[in-house]
Write a protein that holds these residues in place. Sequence first.
Motif, mmCIF file in Angstrom:
data_model
loop_
_atom_site.group_PDB
_atom_site.id
_atom_site.type_symbol
_atom_site.label_atom_id
_atom_site.label_comp_id
_atom_site.label_asym_id
_atom_site.label_seq_id
_atom_site.Cartn_x
_atom_site.Cartn_y
_atom_site.Cartn_z
ATOM 1 N N VAL A 25 13.174 -6.322 -2.554
ATOM 2 C CA VAL A 25 12.390 -7.561 -2.605
ATOM 3 C C VAL A 25 12.700 -8.438 -1.395
ATOM 4 C CG1 VAL A 25 12.094 -9.721 -3.862
ATOM 5 C CG2 VAL A 25 12.171 -7.584 -5.097
ATOM 6 N N ALA A 31 3.594 -6.570 0.875
ATOM 7 C CA ALA A 31 3.550 -7.150 -0.471
ATOM 8 C C ALA A 31 3.678 -6.090 -1.557
ATOM 9 C CB ALA A 31 2.257 -7.934 -0.672
ATOM 10 N N VAL A 34 7.255 -5.241 -2.007
ATOM 11 C CA VAL A 34 7.976 -6.257 -2.780
ATOM 12 C C VAL A 34 7.740 -6.054 -4.273
ATOM 13 C CG1 VAL A 34 8.180 -8.725 -3.208
ATOM 14 C CG2 VAL A 34 7.848 -7.912 -0.893
ATOM 15 N N LEU A 35 6.487 -5.764 -4.630
ATOM 16 C CA LEU A 35 6.184 -5.531 -6.048
ATOM 17 C C LEU A 35 6.943 -4.320 -6.580
ATOM 18 C CD1 LEU A 35 2.340 -6.202 -6.192
ATOM 19 C CD2 LEU A 35 4.177 -7.655 -6.990
ATOM 20 N N GLY A 80 -0.570 -8.313 -10.003
ATOM 21 C CA GLY A 80 -0.063 -8.378 -8.629
ATOM 22 C C GLY A 80 -0.998 -7.681 -7.660
ATOM 23 N N ILE A 83 -4.169 -9.622 -7.022
ATOM 24 C CA ILE A 83 -3.957 -10.756 -6.112
ATOM 25 C C ILE A 83 -3.811 -10.261 -4.671
ATOM 26 C CG2 ILE A 83 -2.365 -12.616 -5.527
ATOM 27 C CD1 ILE A 83 -1.771 -12.823 -8.543
ATOM 28 N N VAL A 84 -3.034 -9.173 -4.508
ATOM 29 C CA VAL A 84 -2.850 -8.615 -3.167
ATOM 30 C C VAL A 84 -4.201 -8.207 -2.571
ATOM 31 C CG1 VAL A 84 -1.891 -6.675 -1.892
ATOM 32 C CG2 VAL A 84 -0.491 -7.855 -3.558
ATOM 33 N N ILE A 87 -6.100 -11.163 -1.366
ATOM 34 C CA ILE A 87 -5.558 -11.657 -0.094
ATOM 35 C C ILE A 87 -5.991 -10.739 1.043
ATOM 36 C CG2 ILE A 87 -3.409 -11.928 1.217
ATOM 37 C CD1 ILE A 87 -2.157 -13.086 -1.210
ATOM 38 N N VAL A 96 3.883 -10.118 3.901
ATOM 39 C CA VAL A 96 4.258 -11.397 3.285
ATOM 40 C C VAL A 96 4.713 -12.426 4.317
ATOM 41 C CG1 VAL A 96 4.743 -10.681 0.932
ATOM 42 C CG2 VAL A 96 6.486 -10.390 2.669
ATOM 43 N N LEU A 99 1.998 -14.793 5.422
ATOM 44 C CA LEU A 99 1.439 -15.757 4.474
ATOM 45 C C LEU A 99 1.952 -17.142 4.835
ATOM 46 C CD1 LEU A 99 1.844 -13.878 1.115
ATOM 47 C CD2 LEU A 99 -0.179 -14.087 2.512
#
Lengths: 104, 492
Positions: A25, A31, A34-35, A80, A83-84, A87, A96, A99
């Motif tokens: 993470v 991204a 990270v998930l 997740g 949302i990714v 984006i 990330v 962002l």
Amino acid sequence: MFESVGLHHYLVVGLILFCFGLFCVLTRRNAIGVLMGVELILNAANINFIAFSRYSAGSYDGHVFSIFVIMLAAAEAAIGLAIVLSIYRRAKSIDVNELQGLHW
Amino acid sequence: MDLGNIESLAYSAPELLLGVAVVVVLMLDLFLKRKDVLGVITLFVIVFATLAAKLQGAGDQGWLFNRMLALDSFAVFFKVILGLAAFGTVWMSLSSKELENEHPGEYYVLVLACTLGMFYMASATNMLMAYLALEFVSQTSYILAGFLRGNRRSSEAALKYLIYGGVASGAMVYGMSLLFGLTGTLDYQMLGDQLTAAGGNGPIVFIATTLILAGFGYKIAMVPFHMWAPDVYEGAPLPITAFLAVGSKAAGMAMLLRFFYPGLSEFNGDGTWTAIEGVDWPSLVVLASMITMTMGNLAALRQDNIKRLLAYSSIAHAGYMLMGFVVLTDDGLKAILFYTVVYYLMNLGAFLVLLMVLNNSGREDLEGFRGLAWRGGALPAAAMAIFMFSLAGLPPFAGFIGKFYLFAAVVDKEMWLLAIVGGLNSVIALYYYARIVKAMYLENPVDGDPIMVADLPNSILVGVMVAGTVVFGVYWTPVINFAEQSIQFWGR
């Protein structure tokens, strides 16, 4: 000379997985990466729950808990990824570090 | 009273109402042409659910669903506050211009679902239930924070919220797995009994407690788990920001109190509690409380975006509330509950005025408030000034009384350092709250600043919030009585 696999082995694996997840993470810039780190952390907890449930607790509470964790992890991954995706549609990137629309 | 699954349904009226409404609103969305009806239905459902929750307070108390939930006056108190927070959110959403072209059906369903999750957070007495409720609220909030699909800031806020939230709840679950391993139970109360009986194991219990604190601390925006708050508050649609600031924080607080008070401490019977042996979580939280308020206030000093400023202010207020948490007395608990009510009034009020300014001028920064009092917004400006002074803790407003109770609880336990840090922070906070008041009254409007037109529905709710903030500043007995009746945890 070979000790049979016991509670401690599972706990060590869980701890290692937890540390990997946290490391993932903190260092991943992608991204999705990270998930995936978050998933590792949750699975570390699952291993602990199952191991404790099997070796020390004497009840199925741990099994039940880990099933719920798996289910919620799936829901979280779905949200997740949605949302990714939204984006990515706008920014054409899922890094990330990029962002930066919101900052200090 | 210890009820099984079927019998418990009779005592779950608010939750059933919300659960049914989630399905009904989602279905109605398919058939109704006029989408604003959905918002009105949602508003009524939340009113009824809140009333149903209030009525529970007069009835029986006990365990529900085989000790998964507790029905006690503490849960009822938080359900009422959460219901009111959801009411404010829906009321704001109805007139929000940001949300005009989004999907109202899904939006109101998610708000209802989030409220349902918060009700469960307030009453969960089992680690599994607590985790489920927390994730229920978190996951609906992620979607709500990213609800403005055309807006990049909103999606970004949602992703940041999700990542921080995922890590925090992951750490919490890991901590819970350790506690489960040590005690073999998931029930808060049995957990406390087992840990007390076993003794020793201090370090590992301490690590587990710290990890669990990460999950709860993230919900109430406690340092060092606060990083999401400013970004998410700024990027999310304004009604949702208000919901997160007021509702999420109250729900997180309820969960934190229930876990650490009946769970990890012993009630002494004379209004004081003792943390279980070998696990010094109060000192840890004292430190977190001091850092939280200092960090929140210092960062708020240089914010020009009002949403962001209110985000840092909400972090600081989490720090103040934690002052009541660490003293381990009933007075401290009472002070937290009282402060939750006061914080609801003044913070939701501030967000309402901000919404009016945002709808009117499309601006949410300090310059949007420039000369507000002199361009038709005399009443909103006066209301905002009252909320700001109340948030800063100035008499004669309710915020002062709330802080007074918190500080009294701390001084009573002779925790001087915490009291001094808290006092200094109140002084720092005055500066940035006063900046907004200065912009509204002492600066002149510039050409191009629109004439402020206040819409009726929001003005009415602002009026109610002002009335609450002022009246409870001089006559707070009913609220403190309500708080005092509400600190009874079932089973202890």
